[in-house]
Design an enzyme around this catalytic site. Structure first.
Site, PDB file in Angstrom:
ATOM      1  N   ARG A 343       0.853  -1.194   0.000  1.00 35.21           N
ATOM      2  CA  ARG A 343       0.000   0.000   0.000  1.00 35.21           C
ATOM      3  C   ARG A 343       0.889   1.244   0.000  1.00 35.21           C
ATOM      4  NH1 ARG A 343      -5.179  -1.648   2.066  1.00 35.21           N
ATOM      5  NH2 ARG A 343      -5.546  -3.638   1.013  1.00 35.21           N
ATOM      6  N   GLU A 345       0.577   4.232   0.753  1.00 32.57           N
ATOM      7  CA  GLU A 345      -0.118   5.270   1.512  1.00 32.57           C
ATOM      8  C   GLU A 345       0.885   5.993   2.399  1.00 32.57           C
ATOM      9  OE1 GLU A 345      -3.183   3.381   3.707  1.00 32.57           O
ATOM     10  OE2 GLU A 345      -4.216   2.585   1.952  1.00 32.57           O
ATOM     11  N   ARG A 351      -0.503   2.201  13.166  1.00 33.22           N
ATOM     12  CA  ARG A 351      -1.087   0.945  12.686  1.00 33.22           C
ATOM     13  C   ARG A 351      -0.981   0.725  11.181  1.00 33.22           C
ATOM     14  NH1 ARG A 351      -7.691   1.531  12.976  1.00 33.22           N
ATOM     15  NH2 ARG A 351      -7.921   3.362  11.626  1.00 33.22           N
ATOM     16  N   HIS A 352      -0.280   1.619  10.465  1.00 31.06           N
ATOM     17  CA  HIS A 352      -0.178   1.473   9.014  1.00 31.06           C
ATOM     18  C   HIS A 352       1.237   1.086   8.586  1.00 31.06           C
ATOM     19  CE1 HIS A 352      -3.966   3.864   9.009  1.00 31.06           C
ATOM     20  NE2 HIS A 352      -4.203   3.121   7.941  1.00 31.06           N
ATOM     21  N   GLU A 494     -10.178  -1.434  13.725  1.00 27.88           N
ATOM     22  CA  GLU A 494     -10.604  -2.288  12.607  1.00 27.88           C
ATOM     23  C   GLU A 494      -9.453  -3.147  12.117  1.00 27.88           C
ATOM     24  OE1 GLU A 494     -10.191  -3.117   8.522  1.00 27.88           O
ATOM     25  OE2 GLU A 494      -9.857  -1.002   8.958  1.00 27.88           O
ATOM     26  N   SER A 497     -11.963  -5.649   6.691  1.00 30.12           N
ATOM     27  CA  SER A 497     -13.092  -5.054   5.997  1.00 30.12           C
ATOM     28  C   SER A 497     -13.507  -6.034   4.912  1.00 30.12           C
ATOM     29  CB  SER A 497     -12.703  -3.709   5.382  1.00 30.12           C
ATOM     30  OG  SER A 497     -13.818  -3.086   4.810  1.00 30.12           O
ATOM     31  N   ARG A 545      -1.265  -6.545  12.205  1.00 30.64           N
ATOM     32  CA  ARG A 545      -2.244  -5.798  12.999  1.00 30.64           C
ATOM     33  C   ARG A 545      -2.964  -6.720  13.983  1.00 30.64           C
ATOM     34  NH1 ARG A 545      -6.233  -1.355  10.289  1.00 30.64           N
ATOM     35  NH2 ARG A 545      -4.185  -0.640   9.547  1.00 30.64           N
TER      36      ARG A 545
END
Length: 571
Positions: A343, A345, A351-352, A494, A497, A545
């Site tokens: 990712r 991002e 948490r990323h 979370e 998903s 995670r």
């Protein structure tokens, strides 16, 4: 005749040529130095002097120069005498060292021989073995030399035991000195008798037994100066003392990973993936392996890594979703995959990560996506129970450094619907719209409310608003404002998903248009369902995670062995 040489003559070759001519013309040659010489000029003068007539005598030294020369010669003689004395003393010690065959540095292991020696792991030492001889291989965590005794804490992974060496008729002072000077983190082989400790050794995991050392051999010696101390990196949060910050830990990850807590964390991390595989395999799933180099962004977004692919470009997969769905369409009706997910991002949060291990599942169902959601819930419960029973020692080891309340869950897994969650938040004073997505603080607060009401850290939130879900999400048949989609939470954050996917090509095109997505960019995805596709649902979760939240760690970099984020690409 006397000719004066100054350090203005910088060229050795030029200087030699001049002196050669003088020597040929003038006969015996003497030189004097008019200015202090550096090493280069001294070398030149030495060569010049060697060209002079050996029978010629140089001018006598001045009293001052002679005094300095005598002092220098005396100093060198004393130094030589000291070195000779020390060597003689060392040789005498070696001759008198009756333990010299019981300690030292072993040759580098190059697999040159096999023996019948049997090593015992530190964790396997027990009271049942008292009075027997043991051979252990471990790291020197700490050594303490006191008088005629040396105490060595031996560490292997997150287990440790004390070895004691005492000067006697078999153990010399030289041997003790060698053991006491062995650098921390060196790998050693120790042979000795296992005995019951007179008093509990509180600093070791093996508190009630210790080794009376007989031999001590270094297998691999560590450098004396370490970039971080294992004791500092292992110190519980509640204790005072030096703190090793996160960047120092990650920059020296090899050392950091040796701490008992980190050894335990990644053993538990192994358990997360192993239990995921174990449960799904037991209920008929097939593990598949999907491409990580793809021709277009997995989820149609901009957060994707582009790479050169021969004469064109390719992308690193953001998700294996397309390939899971293609497997369903190929009648492999229950699939899962474990692999890297990328990712791009620019998220520098706790948490990323830019690369993580994805645990993904996809399953065909007969009439309702809750068939899949039930399997997912039971899968997580099976994983949690497996971690509790199989990794209890590791969990306790982690909690010693990072104290945390044990993870709680209930059976069957708690399942809430979106309106229920919104009502709970509003009753607690949170202002939020019916179809407004949850922010991270709201997710965490909702987790606290759920924990207080249901006493669980794990729950499923079902029936998300359709407007905040991806275009491929199946709308709810009872209310078009909602969808057949869900998120799964641990400790208020979370982790997964998922949703029922639209498996009808015409409906997919319609939903893509609503989201203003260019159909050509997802044409291959839509075409995957043209040959008949079973209704199906699934989801994906990051292993790091799950590990972080199960243990209650404060940062995902603690649960990723070599984390990759926007600011870290090494080690």
């Amino acid at each position: 005749q006397h000719y004066y040489i100054t350090n203005n003559l910088r060229s050795e070759r030029f200087m030699i040529r001049i002196v050669s001519r003088l020597f040929a013309r003038a006969g015996p040659l003497y030189y004097r130095v008019t200015t202090p010489l550096d090493h280069a000029h001294l070398r030149i003068c030495t060569r010049v002097y060697s060209m002079a007539d050996n029978s010629a005598e140089a001018p006598a030294l001045s009293k001052s120069a002679a005094k300095k020369l005598a002092a220098k010669q005396a100093k060198e003689a004393k130094k030589a005498e000291t070195q000779a004395r020390l060597k003689a003393e060392a040789d005498a010690r070696d001759a008198d060292d009756y333990s010299k065959d019981r300690y030292g540095k072993l040759p580098t292991c190059n697999s040159h021989e096999k023996t019948d020696r049997k090593w015992t792991e530190v964790e396997d030492l027990s009271k049942d073995m008292v009075d027997s001889e043991v051979l252990v291989r471990a790291r020197v965590h700490l050594s303490r030399l006191t008088g005629k005794q040396c105490f060595v804490k031996l560490r292997h992974r997150y287990f440790s035991v004390q070895a004691v060496f005492v000067v006697d008729e078999k153990t010399s002072k030289q041997m003790l000195k060698f053991i006491g000077g062995c650098p921390k983190e060196s790998i050693v082989d120790v042979v000795g008798t296992l005995v019951t400790a007179d008093t509990p050794v509180e600093s070791c995991s093996q508190k009630h037994i210790e080794i009376q050392g007989r031999t001590f051999n270094v297998v691999s010696e560590a450098v004396p100066q370490l970039p971080l101390q294992i004791d500092d990196a292992s110190r519980p949060l509640a204790e005072d003392g030096p703190v090793v910050n996160q960047d120092t830990r990650l920059n020296n990850r090899i050392l950091d990973l040796r701490t008992p807590a980190n050894q335990a964390i990644f053993r538990i991390g192994h358990g997360v993936a192993a239990l995921f595989r174990e449960y799904l395999t037991s209920v008929g799933f097939t593990e598949i392996h999907t491409p990580k180099i793809i021709s277009a962004a997995s989820e149609g977004g901009a957060n994707v890594f582009q790479v050169t692919y021969f004469k064109g470009n390719a992308y690193l997969a953001q998700s294996p979703q397309l390939y899971k769905q293609m497997a369903i369409c190929a009648d492999i009706e229950k699939v899962f995959t474990v692999g890297a997910v990328f990712r791009a991002e620019d998220s520098n949060t706790h948490r990323h990560l830019c690369e993580f291990v994805g645990l993904d599942i996809e399953m065909a169902f007969k009439e309702h996506y809750h068939e899949v959601l039930t399997v997912i819930g039971e899968m997580f419960l099976s994983m949690f129970k497996g971690l509790q029973t199989k990794y209890a020692t590791e969990i306790d080891t982690v909690y010693k450094q990072y104290p945390q309340e044990a993870f709680k869950f209930i059976e069957p897994a708690l399942r809430l619907e979106w309106p229920d969650a919104i009502s709970m938040l509003r009753e607690a004073g949170v202002e939020i719209g019916d179809f407004e997505d949850l922010s991270t603080p709201q997710e965490k607060f909702l987790g606290k409310l759920v924990k207080a009401k249901y006493d669980t850290d794990f729950y499923i939130l079902d029936k998300f608003p359709l407007a905040i879900r991806p275009f491929y999400t199946m709308p709810c048949p009872h209310d078009p404002l909602y969808s057949n989609s869900y998120d799964i939470f641990m400790r208020g954050e979370e982790i997964m998903s998922g949703a029922q996917r639209i498996h009808d090509p015409a409906m997919l095109e319609e939903r893509a248009k609503v989201h203003e997505i260019d159909l050509q960019t997802i044409r291959s995805y839509i075409d995957s369902f043209k040959f008949g596709a079973s209704p199906h649902a699934g989801g994906g979760v990051g292993a790091e995670r799950v590990l972080m939240l199960y243990l209650g760690l404060d940062n995902i970099r603690k649960s990723s062995m070599f984390p990759r984020d926007p600011k870290r690409l090494t080690p």
